[in-house]
Design an enzyme around this catalytic site. Structure first.
Site, PDB file in Angstrom:
ATOM      1  N   CYS A   1      39.197 -31.025  51.528  1.00  0.00           N
ATOM      2  CA  CYS A   1      38.744 -30.010  52.504  1.00  0.00           C
ATOM      3  C   CYS A   1      39.907 -29.249  53.144  1.00  0.00           C
ATOM      4  O   CYS A   1      39.682 -28.385  53.969  1.00  0.00           O
ATOM      5  CB  CYS A   1      37.907 -30.677  53.576  1.00  0.00           C
ATOM      6  SG  CYS A   1      38.821 -32.008  54.372  1.00  0.00           S
TER       7      CYS A   1
ATOM      8  N   TYR B   1      42.703 -31.355  32.313  1.00  0.00           N
ATOM      9  CA  TYR B   1      41.798 -30.589  33.177  1.00  0.00           C
ATOM     10  C   TYR B   1      40.402 -30.466  32.560  1.00  0.00           C
ATOM     11  O   TYR B   1      39.409 -30.886  33.163  1.00  0.00           O
ATOM     12  CB  TYR B   1      42.381 -29.197  33.486  1.00  0.00           C
ATOM     13  CG  TYR B   1      41.627 -28.532  34.613  1.00  0.00           C
ATOM     14  CD1 TYR B   1      41.865 -28.897  35.938  1.00  0.00           C
ATOM     15  CD2 TYR B   1      40.648 -27.581  34.366  1.00  0.00           C
ATOM     16  CE1 TYR B   1      41.144 -28.329  36.985  1.00  0.00           C
ATOM     17  CE2 TYR B   1      39.929 -27.002  35.404  1.00  0.00           C
ATOM     18  CZ  TYR B   1      40.182 -27.376  36.706  1.00  0.00           C
ATOM     19  OH  TYR B   1      39.460 -26.824  37.740  1.00  0.00           O
TER      20      TYR B   1
HETATM   21  P1  NAD Z   1      43.073 -26.290  46.251  1.00  0.00           P
HETATM   22  O1  NAD Z   1      44.365 -26.753  45.700  1.00  0.00           O
HETATM   23  O2  NAD Z   1      43.055 -25.209  47.264  1.00  0.00           O
HETATM   24  O3  NAD Z   1      42.232 -27.508  46.854  1.00  0.00           O
HETATM   25  C1  NAD Z   1      42.309 -28.808  46.361  1.00  0.00           C
HETATM   26  C2  NAD Z   1      42.190 -29.776  47.514  1.00  0.00           C
HETATM   27  O4  NAD Z   1      42.301 -31.111  46.977  1.00  0.00           O
HETATM   28  C3  NAD Z   1      43.300 -29.601  48.548  1.00  0.00           C
HETATM   29  O5  NAD Z   1      42.771 -29.700  49.851  1.00  0.00           O
HETATM   30  C4  NAD Z   1      44.245 -30.739  48.223  1.00  0.00           C
HETATM   31  O6  NAD Z   1      45.054 -31.168  49.311  1.00  0.00           O
HETATM   32  C5  NAD Z   1      43.250 -31.818  47.756  1.00  0.00           C
HETATM   33  N1  NAD Z   1      43.922 -32.835  46.942  1.00  0.00           N
HETATM   34  C6  NAD Z   1      44.733 -32.626  45.880  1.00  0.00           C
HETATM   35  N2  NAD Z   1      45.248 -33.797  45.437  1.00  0.00           N
HETATM   36  C7  NAD Z   1      44.721 -34.769  46.228  1.00  0.00           C
HETATM   37  C8  NAD Z   1      44.875 -36.171  46.262  1.00  0.00           C
HETATM   38  N3  NAD Z   1      45.703 -36.814  45.419  1.00  0.00           N
HETATM   39  N4  NAD Z   1      44.196 -36.869  47.202  1.00  0.00           N
HETATM   40  C9  NAD Z   1      43.395 -36.219  48.094  1.00  0.00           C
HETATM   41  N5  NAD Z   1      43.206 -34.891  48.101  1.00  0.00           N
HETATM   42  C10 NAD Z   1      43.876 -34.168  47.189  1.00  0.00           C
HETATM   43  O7  NAD Z   1      42.205 -25.884  44.982  1.00  0.00           O
HETATM   44  P2  NAD Z   1      40.718 -25.329  44.806  1.00  0.00           P
HETATM   45  O8  NAD Z   1      40.817 -24.289  43.772  1.00  0.00           O
HETATM   46  O9  NAD Z   1      40.058 -25.050  46.097  1.00  0.00           O
HETATM   47  O10 NAD Z   1      40.059 -26.607  44.109  1.00  0.00           O
HETATM   48  C11 NAD Z   1      38.895 -27.261  44.608  1.00  0.00           C
HETATM   49  C12 NAD Z   1      38.111 -27.781  43.421  1.00  0.00           C
HETATM   50  O11 NAD Z   1      37.613 -26.670  42.675  1.00  0.00           O
HETATM   51  C13 NAD Z   1      38.952 -28.605  42.442  1.00  0.00           C
HETATM   52  O12 NAD Z   1      38.209 -29.719  42.015  1.00  0.00           O
HETATM   53  C14 NAD Z   1      39.192 -27.645  41.289  1.00  0.00           C
HETATM   54  O13 NAD Z   1      39.386 -28.305  40.058  1.00  0.00           O
HETATM   55  C15 NAD Z   1      37.883 -26.869  41.307  1.00  0.00           C
HETATM   56  N6  NAD Z   1      37.951 -25.578  40.617  1.00  0.00           N
HETATM   57  C16 NAD Z   1      38.801 -24.602  41.043  1.00  0.00           C
HETATM   58  C17 NAD Z   1      38.850 -23.397  40.357  1.00  0.00           C
HETATM   59  C18 NAD Z   1      39.770 -22.283  40.776  1.00  0.00           C
HETATM   60  O14 NAD Z   1      39.916 -21.300  40.010  1.00  0.00           O
HETATM   61  N7  NAD Z   1      40.373 -22.336  41.951  1.00  0.00           N
HETATM   62  C19 NAD Z   1      38.018 -23.190  39.234  1.00  0.00           C
HETATM   63  C20 NAD Z   1      37.158 -24.210  38.839  1.00  0.00           C
HETATM   64  C21 NAD Z   1      37.128 -25.402  39.538  1.00  0.00           C
END
Ligand code: NAD
Length: 257
Positions: free
Chosen positions: A9, A155
């Site tokens: 979050c 991934y």
């Molecule tokens: P982001 O990096 O902004 O958010 C990821 C969050 O996960 C961060 O708050 C981070 O601190 C937390 N996190 C990472 N490693 C961690 C760990 N070891 N322990 C606890 N928390 C941890 O990225 P986002 O794009 O908002 O990603 C959120 C979700 O959406 C992810 O699962 C990602 O795979 C998925 N997603 C993102 C995209 C994109 O294009 N951004 C596309 C498809 C799916």
């Protein structure tokens, strides 16, 4: 007001989802490596165990929902960290929270998968057996032995297995009265995507990923669908994957759905 546990979050889609759920009147108990009620590293078995214990302590008045957003992108090294956070960091939490969710008010959970979940078929996912066996070391060994393609495999393979894990839980969770769904975002403007775009190996192919709508998603556009799935308006939605990708999946795979 209901209590919703969220992972990931602190930034990106998770932060936008937290904002949307708080605006709808929910109390959030966040799990993240920073800026959260529960600080824990979901990339290790010990971190996940601690996260679950701390959340259960903080949910003394019950748990009504879970949204699992924490995830790492293709560029993160070692690639085994990606399989650990993206798969085990979600599935272990889901299973641990079910008994509490079952006692909640109109309980529901959403897991953030990805359009990449469909880039690989389950019966051809080299990580499937390791994930199903709960063998974190083996999953890491496979992706770390895959050379340059290790990040992609980690991934897409972890997101494919995550969607399968949710779909395979549909009967247990349905009988428990807890709705469980995934969302599959496409390219969304977050720190994860920005780090991927800067990566010398994967950056160019991520940049080429332009959807029919002609732009990337804002995190709030993914959060809006998650908030809907967590709401009573989605009371008959269970076991579904909501693709939120500006049309890229339909463009790439028009006959597969
Ligand atoms: P982001 O990096 O902004 O958010 C990821 C969050 O996960 C961060 O708050 C981070 O601190 C937390 N996190 C990472 N490693 C961690 C760990 N070891 N322990 C606890 N928390 C941890 O990225 P986002 O794009 O908002 O990603 C959120 C979700 O959406 C992810 O699962 C990602 O795979 C998925 N997603 C993102 C995209 C994109 O294009 N951004 C596309 C498809 C799916």
């Amino acid at each position: 007001m209901s209590t919703i546990v969220m992972s990931g979050c602190a930034t990106g889609i998770g932060a936008a989802t937290r904002k949307a759920l708080e605006a709808a009147g929910h109390k959030i108990i966040g799990i993240d490596i920073r800026d959260a009620e529960v600080i824990a590293d979901l990339s290790t078995a010990q971190g996940r165990k601690q996260a679950i214990a701390d959340v259960l302590l903080q949910c003394s008045e019950g748990m009504d929902g879970a949204v699992l957003c924490a995830g790492l992108g293709v560029q993160v090294k070692p690639a085994g960290k990606v399989t650990s956070v993206n798969y085990f960091g979600a599935v272990e939490l889901l299973d641990a929270f079910l008994p509490e969710l079952q006692k909640g008010h109109r309980p529901a959970a959403v897991v953030i998968s990805s359009v990449a979940s469909a880039h690989l078929a389950w019966d051809r996912n080299p990580l499937a057996a390791a994930f199903e066996a709960g063998d974190e070391a083996q999953a890491a060994a496979i992706v770390e032995g895959a050379g340059d393609q290790g990040g992609n495999l980690a991934y897409a393979g972890s997101k494919n297995a995550l969607t399968v894990a949710v779909r395979k839980r549909v009967e247990t969770w349905g009988k428990a009265g807890v709705r469980l769904n995934t969302v599959a975002p496409g390219a969304t403007d977050t720190p994860l995507l920005q780090a991927g775009l800067k990566d010398p190996l994967y950056g160019e192919s991520i940049a080429r990923f332009v959807p029919p709508l002609g732009r990337r998603a804002e995190p709030s556009e993914i959060a809006a669908v998650i908030a809907f799935l967590m709401s009573p308006a989605a009371s008959y939605v269970h076991g579904a994957q909501f693709v939120i990708d500006g049309g890229i999946d339909a463009l790439m795979r028009p006959t597969a759905f």
